[in-house]
Scaffold this motif. Structure first.
Motif, mmCIF file in Angstrom:
data_model
loop_
_atom_site.group_PDB
_atom_site.id
_atom_site.type_symbol
_atom_site.label_atom_id
_atom_site.label_comp_id
_atom_site.label_asym_id
_atom_site.label_seq_id
_atom_site.Cartn_x
_atom_site.Cartn_y
_atom_site.Cartn_z
ATOM 1 N N THR A 169 -28.565 -37.533 -41.311
ATOM 2 C CA THR A 169 -29.995 -37.664 -41.031
ATOM 3 C C THR A 169 -30.774 -37.122 -42.228
ATOM 4 O O THR A 169 -30.530 -35.999 -42.665
ATOM 5 C CB THR A 169 -30.395 -36.894 -39.771
ATOM 6 O OG1 THR A 169 -29.627 -37.366 -38.655
ATOM 7 C CG2 THR A 169 -31.881 -37.085 -39.471
ATOM 8 N N ILE A 170 -31.690 -37.949 -42.746
ATOM 9 C CA ILE A 170 -32.558 -37.526 -43.847
ATOM 10 C C ILE A 170 -33.968 -37.348 -43.300
ATOM 11 O O ILE A 170 -34.501 -38.244 -42.628
ATOM 12 C CB ILE A 170 -32.552 -38.563 -44.983
ATOM 13 C CG1 ILE A 170 -31.129 -38.736 -45.536
ATOM 14 C CG2 ILE A 170 -33.508 -38.146 -46.101
ATOM 15 C CD1 ILE A 170 -31.006 -39.790 -46.620
ATOM 16 N N ASN A 171 -34.564 -36.196 -43.590
ATOM 17 C CA ASN A 171 -35.903 -35.876 -43.102
ATOM 18 C C ASN A 171 -36.872 -35.787 -44.285
ATOM 19 O O ASN A 171 -37.081 -34.706 -44.840
ATOM 20 C CB ASN A 171 -35.878 -34.538 -42.344
ATOM 21 C CG ASN A 171 -34.794 -34.491 -41.289
ATOM 22 O OD1 ASN A 171 -34.800 -35.289 -40.366
ATOM 23 N ND2 ASN A 171 -33.870 -33.560 -41.433
ATOM 24 N N PRO A 172 -37.469 -36.907 -44.696
ATOM 25 C CA PRO A 172 -38.388 -36.852 -45.840
ATOM 26 C C PRO A 172 -39.737 -36.247 -45.440
ATOM 27 O O PRO A 172 -40.243 -36.497 -44.352
ATOM 28 C CB PRO A 172 -38.571 -38.325 -46.233
ATOM 29 C CG PRO A 172 -37.560 -39.096 -45.422
ATOM 30 C CD PRO A 172 -37.285 -38.275 -44.212
ATOM 31 N N ASP A 173 -40.298 -35.492 -46.356
ATOM 32 C CA ASP A 173 -41.671 -35.015 -46.219
ATOM 33 C C ASP A 173 -42.595 -36.112 -46.763
ATOM 34 O O ASP A 173 -42.172 -37.261 -46.925
ATOM 35 C CB ASP A 173 -41.825 -33.703 -46.989
ATOM 36 C CG ASP A 173 -42.989 -32.850 -46.495
ATOM 37 O OD1 ASP A 173 -43.887 -33.392 -45.818
ATOM 38 O OD2 ASP A 173 -43.005 -31.646 -46.792
ATOM 39 N N LEU A 174 -43.839 -35.789 -47.057
ATOM 40 C CA LEU A 174 -44.829 -36.771 -47.501
ATOM 41 C C LEU A 174 -44.301 -37.625 -48.653
ATOM 42 O O LEU A 174 -43.989 -37.108 -49.724
ATOM 43 C CB LEU A 174 -46.108 -36.063 -47.944
ATOM 44 C CG LEU A 174 -46.946 -35.418 -46.830
ATOM 45 C CD1 LEU A 174 -48.035 -34.567 -47.448
ATOM 46 C CD2 LEU A 174 -47.532 -36.470 -45.916
ATOM 47 N N THR A 175 -44.214 -38.915 -48.399
ATOM 48 C CA THR A 175 -43.707 -39.857 -49.387
ATOM 49 C C THR A 175 -44.764 -40.915 -49.636
ATOM 50 O O THR A 175 -45.320 -41.484 -48.684
ATOM 51 C CB THR A 175 -42.400 -40.523 -48.885
ATOM 52 O OG1 THR A 175 -41.465 -39.501 -48.520
ATOM 53 C CG2 THR A 175 -41.795 -41.403 -49.962
ATOM 54 N N LYS A 176 -45.064 -41.174 -50.878
ATOM 55 C CA LYS A 176 -46.169 -42.073 -51.234
ATOM 56 C C LYS A 176 -45.741 -43.530 -51.020
ATOM 57 O O LYS A 176 -45.147 -44.157 -51.899
ATOM 58 C CB LYS A 176 -46.600 -41.839 -52.676
ATOM 59 C CG LYS A 176 -48.018 -42.330 -52.962
ATOM 60 C CD LYS A 176 -48.529 -41.759 -54.268
ATOM 61 C CE LYS A 176 -49.967 -42.152 -54.521
ATOM 62 N NZ LYS A 176 -50.890 -41.674 -53.480
ATOM 63 N N THR A 177 -46.047 -44.060 -49.844
ATOM 64 C CA THR A 177 -45.739 -45.443 -49.496
ATOM 65 C C THR A 177 -46.903 -46.006 -48.674
ATOM 66 O O THR A 177 -47.873 -45.308 -48.382
ATOM 67 C CB THR A 177 -44.454 -45.540 -48.633
ATOM 68 O OG1 THR A 177 -44.720 -44.958 -47.343
ATOM 69 C CG2 THR A 177 -43.288 -44.811 -49.284
#
Length: 216
Positions: free
Chosen positions: A156-164
């Motif tokens: 499981t990958i938990n990304p924070d704020l990602t510019k998309t």
């Protein structure tokens, strides 16, 4: 000369953002990527599409990346939107794992779920989104324990704020400060490193150094 076996992946959420970056990275590194066309809310068509695919292909990698969000007072969220978030963010990945597991056990494959930093905390106006993403995270962690003897990895990958474009419909977005947001390519590179790692990364949170949000 022995023929090289092509590594095959199913990826959801491929049309933009993190999913698109993951597809491009996998294809650049020799994967054949199957991009699901069905709407993930439609479990009947999703099941048919996957079962048809698996009749002729064994899958090495399943990446559940499709996701939708809403951040507002819970009483202001429509029933339709509630159902959409649960269907896309949680039900579809659970169904896809169910449908693909026999194939993944054959190939000793890997499931990667893209959750969210919100799965690890409790934020205002994020109750619904957090519920779906924390559910996905817990599903992945428990499923790994079930699949360890079958040599199937679950991450499981938990990304924070990602510019998309994920933030297009919201009243906030990551700031322009490069130290305050991630890029989709950052997550895609992490996926590749996790796949190539000899052990198992079961859960990882990826964050920018700073926290800065821009109001629209």
């Amino acid at each position: 000369m022995e023929k090289r076996v092509e590594t095959k992946a199913i990826v959801t959420g491929y049309s933009s953002g993190i999913g698109k970056a993951i597809c491009e990275t996998l294809e650049t590194n020799g994967y054949k990527v199957f991009k699901l066309e069905s709407r993930l809310e439609d479990s009947v068509h999703l099941e048919l599409e996957v079962k048809t695919l698996l009749k002729t292909h064994d899958i090495d990698l399943l990446v559940n990346c499709a996701g939708v969000g809403v951040f507002k007072p819970h009483e202001e969220i429509s029933i339709h939107k509630i159902k959409e978030l649960i269907d896309v963010n949680l039900t579809a990945p659970i169904l896809l794992a169910n449908l693909c597991l026999r194939s993944l056990k054959k190939t000793k494959g890997h499931i990667i779920n893209i959750a969210s930093v919100e799965a690890t905390r409790h934020s205002k106006f994020s109750a619904l989104y957090t519920a779906t993403k924390s559910g996905l995270r817990d599903f992945g962690l428990a499923l790994f324990e079930e699949l360890r003897k079958a040599d199937v990895k679950v991450t499981t990958i938990n990304p924070d704020l990602t510019k998309t474009n994920f933030f297009d419909e919201f009243n906030f977005e990551p700031s322009e400060n490069k130290e305050a947001h991630l890029l989709a390519e950052d997550i895609a590179k992490s996926v590749l490193k996790i796949i190539e790692f000899d052990g198992v990364v079961t859960d990882i949170t990826i964050r920018p150094q700073r926290l800065e949000i821009k109001k629209k």
